[in-house]
Write a protein that holds these residues in place. Structure first.
Motif, PDB file in Angstrom:
ATOM      1  N   ILE A 107       0.920  -1.067  -0.075  1.00 19.50           N
ATOM      2  CA  ILE A 107      -0.086  -0.003  -0.008  1.00 19.50           C
ATOM      3  C   ILE A 107       0.960   1.368  -0.008  1.00 19.50           C
ATOM      4  CG2 ILE A 107      -1.696   1.467   1.476  1.00 19.50           C
ATOM      5  CD1 ILE A 107      -2.780  -1.239   2.258  1.00 19.50           C
ATOM      6  N   LEU A 108       2.029   1.027   0.681  1.00 23.47           N
ATOM      7  CA  LEU A 108       2.878   2.314   0.989  1.00 23.47           C
ATOM      8  C   LEU A 108       3.547   2.681  -0.590  1.00 23.47           C
ATOM      9  CD1 LEU A 108       4.823   2.159   4.152  1.00 23.47           C
ATOM     10  CD2 LEU A 108       3.291   4.145   3.385  1.00 23.47           C
ATOM     11  N   GLY A 109       3.827   1.494  -1.189  1.00 26.28           N
ATOM     12  CA  GLY A 109       4.325   1.613  -2.832  1.00 26.28           C
ATOM     13  C   GLY A 109       3.411   2.152  -3.559  1.00 26.28           C
ATOM     14  N   LYS A 110       1.955   1.835  -3.526  1.00 25.95           N
ATOM     15  CA  LYS A 110       1.126   2.643  -4.286  1.00 25.95           C
ATOM     16  C   LYS A 110       0.889   4.013  -3.990  1.00 25.95           C
ATOM     17  CE  LYS A 110      -1.757  -1.448  -5.147  1.00 25.95           C
ATOM     18  NZ  LYS A 110      -2.977  -2.214  -4.776  1.00 25.95           N
ATOM     19  N   ILE A 111       0.855   4.370  -2.738  1.00 26.80           N
ATOM     20  CA  ILE A 111       0.585   5.624  -2.490  1.00 26.80           C
ATOM     21  C   ILE A 111       1.880   6.569  -3.005  1.00 26.80           C
ATOM     22  CG2 ILE A 111       0.900   7.348  -0.386  1.00 26.80           C
ATOM     23  CD1 ILE A 111      -0.497   4.944   1.266  1.00 26.80           C
ATOM     24  N   ILE A 112       3.167   5.953  -2.977  1.00 27.21           N
ATOM     25  CA  ILE A 112       4.327   6.873  -3.411  1.00 27.21           C
ATOM     26  C   ILE A 112       4.133   6.898  -4.941  1.00 27.21           C
ATOM     27  CG2 ILE A 112       6.860   6.725  -3.941  1.00 27.21           C
ATOM     28  CD1 ILE A 112       6.795   5.274  -0.996  1.00 27.21           C
ATOM     29  N   LEU A 113       3.545   5.783  -5.562  1.00 32.11           N
ATOM     30  CA  LEU A 113       3.368   5.761  -7.146  1.00 32.11           C
ATOM     31  C   LEU A 113       2.334   6.762  -7.343  1.00 32.11           C
ATOM     32  CD1 LEU A 113       3.470   2.257  -8.225  1.00 32.11           C
ATOM     33  CD2 LEU A 113       4.844   4.235  -8.866  1.00 32.11           C
ATOM     34  N   ILE A 114       1.373   7.170  -6.590  1.00 34.08           N
ATOM     35  CA  ILE A 114       0.403   8.151  -6.901  1.00 34.08           C
ATOM     36  C   ILE A 114       0.928   9.532  -6.268  1.00 34.08           C
ATOM     37  CG2 ILE A 114      -1.565   9.159  -6.244  1.00 34.08           C
ATOM     38  CD1 ILE A 114      -2.938   6.400  -5.998  1.00 34.08           C
ATOM     39  N   LEU A 115       1.601   9.677  -5.216  1.00 30.35           N
ATOM     40  CA  LEU A 115       1.967  10.998  -4.753  1.00 30.35           C
ATOM     41  C   LEU A 115       3.017  11.714  -5.616  1.00 30.35           C
ATOM     42  CD1 LEU A 115       1.308  11.344  -1.155  1.00 30.35           C
ATOM     43  CD2 LEU A 115      -0.168  11.681  -2.753  1.00 30.35           C
ATOM     44  N   VAL A 116       3.986  10.736  -5.771  1.00 26.52           N
ATOM     45  CA  VAL A 116       5.167  11.468  -6.522  1.00 26.52           C
ATOM     46  C   VAL A 116       4.983  12.131  -7.867  1.00 26.52           C
ATOM     47  CG1 VAL A 116       7.513  10.908  -7.457  1.00 26.52           C
ATOM     48  CG2 VAL A 116       6.942  10.097  -5.232  1.00 26.52           C
ATOM     49  N   PRO A 117       4.202  11.448  -8.913  1.00 23.36           N
ATOM     50  CA  PRO A 117       3.667  12.078 -10.094  1.00 23.36           C
ATOM     51  C   PRO A 117       2.736  13.277  -9.764  1.00 23.36           C
ATOM     52  CG  PRO A 117       3.487   9.644 -10.312  1.00 23.36           C
ATOM     53  CD  PRO A 117       3.670   9.989  -8.875  1.00 23.36           C
ATOM     54  N   LEU A 118       2.055  12.956  -8.636  1.00 23.07           N
ATOM     55  CA  LEU A 118       0.921  13.874  -8.427  1.00 23.07           C
ATOM     56  C   LEU A 118       1.621  15.503  -8.105  1.00 23.07           C
ATOM     57  CD1 LEU A 118      -1.919  15.168  -7.925  1.00 23.07           C
ATOM     58  CD2 LEU A 118      -1.733  14.333  -5.603  1.00 23.07           C
ATOM     59  N   LEU A 119       2.816  15.207  -7.234  1.00 21.52           N
ATOM     60  CA  LEU A 119       3.446  16.294  -6.746  1.00 21.52           C
ATOM     61  C   LEU A 119       4.382  16.899  -8.048  1.00 21.52           C
ATOM     62  CD1 LEU A 119       4.429  15.371  -2.840  1.00 21.52           C
ATOM     63  CD2 LEU A 119       2.668  16.998  -3.895  1.00 21.52           C
ATOM     64  N   LEU A 120       4.868  16.261  -8.698  1.00 21.51           N
ATOM     65  CA  LEU A 120       5.748  16.477  -9.763  1.00 21.51           C
ATOM     66  C   LEU A 120       4.559  17.473 -10.800  1.00 21.51           C
ATOM     67  CD1 LEU A 120       8.180  13.846 -11.084  1.00 21.51           C
ATOM     68  CD2 LEU A 120       8.606  16.259 -10.302  1.00 21.51           C
ATOM     69  N   ALA A 121       3.421  16.912 -11.013  1.00 23.42           N
ATOM     70  CA  ALA A 121       2.523  17.444 -11.718  1.00 23.42           C
ATOM     71  C   ALA A 121       1.938  18.907 -11.184  1.00 23.42           C
ATOM     72  CB  ALA A 121       1.348  16.607 -11.898  1.00 23.42           C
ATOM     73  N   VAL A 122       1.876  18.900  -9.770  1.00 27.94           N
ATOM     74  CA  VAL A 122       1.529  20.109  -9.328  1.00 27.94           C
ATOM     75  C   VAL A 122       2.547  21.120  -9.455  1.00 27.94           C
ATOM     76  CG1 VAL A 122       1.349  21.167  -6.962  1.00 27.94           C
ATOM     77  CG2 VAL A 122       0.117  19.257  -7.515  1.00 27.94           C
ATOM     78  N   ALA A 123       3.793  20.824  -9.293  1.00 30.19           N
ATOM     79  CA  ALA A 123       4.944  21.868  -9.371  1.00 30.19           C
ATOM     80  C   ALA A 123       4.715  22.170 -11.027  1.00 30.19           C
ATOM     81  CB  ALA A 123       6.202  20.926  -9.365  1.00 30.19           C
ATOM     82  N   TYR A 124       4.615  21.467 -12.029  1.00 29.91           N
ATOM     83  CA  TYR A 124       4.627  21.836 -13.254  1.00 29.91           C
ATOM     84  C   TYR A 124       3.479  22.455 -13.794  1.00 29.91           C
ATOM     85  CZ  TYR A 124       9.584  20.635 -14.205  1.00 29.91           C
ATOM     86  OH  TYR A 124      10.828  20.563 -14.368  1.00 29.91           O
ATOM     87  N   VAL A 125       2.303  22.088 -13.147  1.00 34.59           N
ATOM     88  CA  VAL A 125       1.031  23.132 -13.302  1.00 34.59           C
ATOM     89  C   VAL A 125       1.471  24.339 -13.073  1.00 34.59           C
ATOM     90  CG1 VAL A 125      -1.211  23.473 -12.658  1.00 34.59           C
ATOM     91  CG2 VAL A 125      -0.573  21.269 -13.250  1.00 34.59           C
ATOM     92  N   THR A 126       2.072  24.918 -11.891  1.00 36.09           N
ATOM     93  CA  THR A 126       2.578  26.047 -11.819  1.00 36.09           C
ATOM     94  C   THR A 126       3.256  26.615 -12.752  1.00 36.09           C
ATOM     95  OG1 THR A 126       4.439  25.887 -10.679  1.00 36.09           O
ATOM     96  CG2 THR A 126       2.651  25.867  -9.112  1.00 36.09           C
ATOM     97  N   TYR A 127       4.291  26.034 -13.326  1.00 34.57           N
ATOM     98  CA  TYR A 127       4.998  26.396 -14.493  1.00 34.57           C
ATOM     99  C   TYR A 127       3.952  26.639 -15.551  1.00 34.57           C
ATOM    100  CZ  TYR A 127       8.006  25.509 -18.632  1.00 34.57           C
ATOM    101  OH  TYR A 127       8.616  25.826 -19.760  1.00 34.57           O
ATOM    102  N   PHE A 128       3.107  25.700 -15.997  1.00 35.20           N
ATOM    103  CA  PHE A 128       2.355  25.680 -17.214  1.00 35.20           C
ATOM    104  C   PHE A 128       1.365  26.683 -17.112  1.00 35.20           C
ATOM    105  CE2 PHE A 128      -1.488  23.588 -18.998  1.00 35.20           C
ATOM    106  CZ  PHE A 128      -1.121  23.701 -20.407  1.00 35.20           C
ATOM    107  N   GLU A 129       1.211  27.240 -15.872  1.00 36.34           N
ATOM    108  CA  GLU A 129       0.026  28.408 -15.711  1.00 36.34           C
ATOM    109  C   GLU A 129       0.837  29.844 -16.158  1.00 36.34           C
ATOM    110  OE1 GLU A 129      -1.239  29.460 -11.535  1.00 36.34           O
ATOM    111  OE2 GLU A 129      -2.971  30.294 -12.414  1.00 36.34           O
ATOM    112  N   ARG A 130       2.268  29.842 -15.544  1.00 33.50           N
ATOM    113  CA  ARG A 130       2.881  31.073 -15.852  1.00 33.50           C
ATOM    114  C   ARG A 130       3.075  31.217 -17.588  1.00 33.50           C
ATOM    115  NH1 ARG A 130       7.704  31.141 -11.451  1.00 33.50           N
ATOM    116  NH2 ARG A 130       7.972  33.107 -12.429  1.00 33.50           N
TER     117      ARG A 130
END
Lengths: 206, 361
Positions: free
Chosen positions: B26-49
């Motif tokens: 379960i921990l592995g799955k959580i990491i598999l979801i959260l790491v791409p999500l946080l990367l996406a969050v970071a790049y949505v800020t870039y995308f927005e600008r």
């Protein structure tokens, strides 16, 4: 003690601690937040009882809506803390009496300590369902068949309460200024602006 | 693939107790979801600008890159994160210290926890909960506590004004949002997000957006209001109350609020695509000319594509619409959206009785 028992005791302890916090916190905002925490841990306990619909509805309705408005009001109030704490000792005996009554009732209902004090008798007696069991479906079926009349009556009472609450706040205030959006949208240039034709004049020099 | 794994790793894995194995998976799955999500969050800020930059005929960030190459400024979010990490977190002297520090956590926690029940395709979901939709709705409604507590604990007038605005706004729009979801429930007959998507199988014409266009519009606009984004960003309102509830926050404490806002944008976009646009289902399903082609297959790319489109819409709105006045926001929520949803629920009831559209079977 299984893992489920451990979760049960952890959230029960959290529930009791936060409930104590509600009445002992000095600041009313802290009290309200402790109440939120106690709702939350209560919903976790309900999840353990496989009542996931009720548990999530508790969070959705009480934590997500009722307590937000509650906090909203408490934050705006200017409460005299000293005055609020004056009655604490005076009303303590009454509070303790009612607390003991409640504890007595609870022990009377769920008290079966034949298995030992820390063995959570109700959890073991509760029916365990399979993974495909839908609590939401079961609840809906009962509400809309066996208990349809009490359910409808409760809904009507709530509706009446909503209407009454709205009527109570609808007093006419003379001094308020408010806008009518439809009128604002309908405004034409001629309502606001008058163009006056004037002859060009030259200021006379001295 | 399993034969390439050396025997000793399998032995090592089997040596763990079963409970620990489940926990690790379960921990592995959580990491598999959260790491791409946080990367996406970071790049949505870039995308927005970038997106808003191009919409306003500017270039946007284009300097920070990797290893001496500017790469269209792709290093910008990472540079921003590093900068924020090294900044001091200033706690105002009259602030309520514990609540001040808990507030950002309370705002990002629900935004991340909601991803537990989001299905990415037919098999990929962390927890296939029966009442998944209700869970998501409950968690998005908890998110407001971060804003309210931050506003109160900062002990600042701007912050408390913003907290009051956000509280009233979110409660108002949550009702419209909930009603819009009632329509989805009536069509799918389930609270499970996977089942809701499967109920829309059969190409574009059976997606719920076709049968519930008003509910879709109400849901998405309420979603914009719930995330406090432009044109409903009066809680932030930089022209009147500086930055609203996070005016006293600096460094990483501010960054956490920022992350929560963008995580919520992605969440609302994902939910909209799941509930109204058939999630991972393909719009060309059942087209004879595309038989067997990957375009006609249901896949995670469709889900990500639809989600990205809605994220783009969020940015588009910000570049296009001027901010609403506060009383207009309240009027829209209470007097327009809630009646619209109630009327459409009745219309749907009629459709169910007459067996039209998705209820034909």
């Amino acid at each position: 003690m299984t893992f489920t028992d451990f979760i049960f005791f952890a959230f029960s302890a959290l529930l009791l601690a936060s409930a104590m916090g509600v009445i002992t916190a000095r600041n009313p905002v802290h009290s309200a937040l402790f109440l939120v925490l106690s709702f939350f841990s209560c919903s976790a306990l309900w999840l353990l009882l496989e009542a996931e619909f009720l548990a999530i509805a508790l969070v959705l309705v009480y934590v997500g809506a009722v307590m937000v408005l509650f906090l909203f009001i408490v934050m705006m109030l200017d409460i005299n803390l000293v005055q609020m704490r004056e009655g604490f000792v005076r009303y303590l005996p009454v509070g303790v009496f009612f607390a003991l009554c409640l504890v007595g009732i609870m022990i009377w209902v769920v008290g079966d300590f034949s298995a030992g004090v820390f063995e959570v008798p109700t959890l073991q007696q509760a029916v365990q369902h399979g993974a495909d069991y839908s609590n939401t479906k079961a609840l809906g079926r009962v509400i809309y068949t066996d208990y349809v009349l009490p359910f409808e009556i409760a809904a009507v009472i709530l509706l009446v309460a909503i209407i009454a609450a709205i009527i109570l706040t609808m007093r006419r205030r003379e001094m308020t200024k408010y806008q009518t959006p439809s009128k604002q949208v309908m405004v034409k240039r001629n309502d606001r602006l008058r163009i006056v034709k004037m002859e060009a004049t030259v200021e006379e020099s001295e | 693939m399993i034969e390439y794994i050396p025997q000793w790793t399998i032995d090592f894995w089997n040596w763990f107790p079963v409970d620990l194995q489940t926990l690790l998976i379960i921990l592995g799955k959580i990491i598999l979801i959260l790491v791409p999500l946080l990367l996406a969050v970071a790049y949505v800020t870039y995308f927005e600008r970038k997106v808003i930059g191009y919409m306003q005929v500017r270039i946007g960030p284009n300097r920070v890159g990797f290893f001496g190459f500017s790469l269209w400024g792709l290093g910008q979010p990472i540079a921003d994160a590093v900068k924020l990490l090294f900044k001091e977190i200033i706690i105002p002297s009259q602030a309520n210290k514990y609540l001040f520090l808990i507030a950002p956590v309370l705002s990002i926690g629900p935004a991340l926890a909601a991803w537990a029940v989001i299905p990415f395709n037919r098999e990929m979901t962390l927890a296939n909960v029966d009442a998944g939709l209700l869970y998501v709705l409950a968690l998005t409604s908890i998110g407001v506590y971060g804003v309210i507590i931050a506003g109160w604990a900062s002990n600042s007038k701007y912050a408390i004004l913003s907290a009051l605005r956000a509280g009233a706004q979110i409660v108002a729009y949550e009702i419209a949002m909930g009603f819009a979801l009632v329509g989805v429930l009536m069509a799918s007959g389930s609270l499970n997000l996977g089942a809701i998507v499967e109920a829309q199988a059969g190409g574009f014409s059976s997606w719920f957006i076709v049968w519930m266009l008003p509910l879709f519009l109400v849901y998405f606009i309420s979603g914009v209001a719930e995330t406090n984004r432009a044109p409903f960003d009066v809680a932030e309102g930089e022209s009147e109350i500086v930055a609203g509830f996070h005016v006293e926050y600096s460094g990483m404490a501010f960054a956490v609020f920022f992350l929560a806002e963008y995580a919520n944008i992605i969440l609302i976009s994902a939910l909209t695509s799941l509930m109204f646009l058939g999630g991972w289902l393909s719009p060309f399903e059942g087209w004879s000319s595309l038989q067997g082609h990957w375009l006609a297959e249901a896949s995670i790319f469709w889900f990500l594509g639809k989600t990205s489109f809605f994220i783009f819409c969020f940015l588009w709105f910000r570049a296009t619409f001027p901010r609403y006045r506060y009383d207009q926001i309240m009027r829209l929520g209470w007097k327009v959206f809630i009646p619209v949803t109630i009327v459409w629920i009745f219309v749907e009831g009629v459709m169910v009785v007459l067996k039209v559209g998705p209820w034909a079977g």
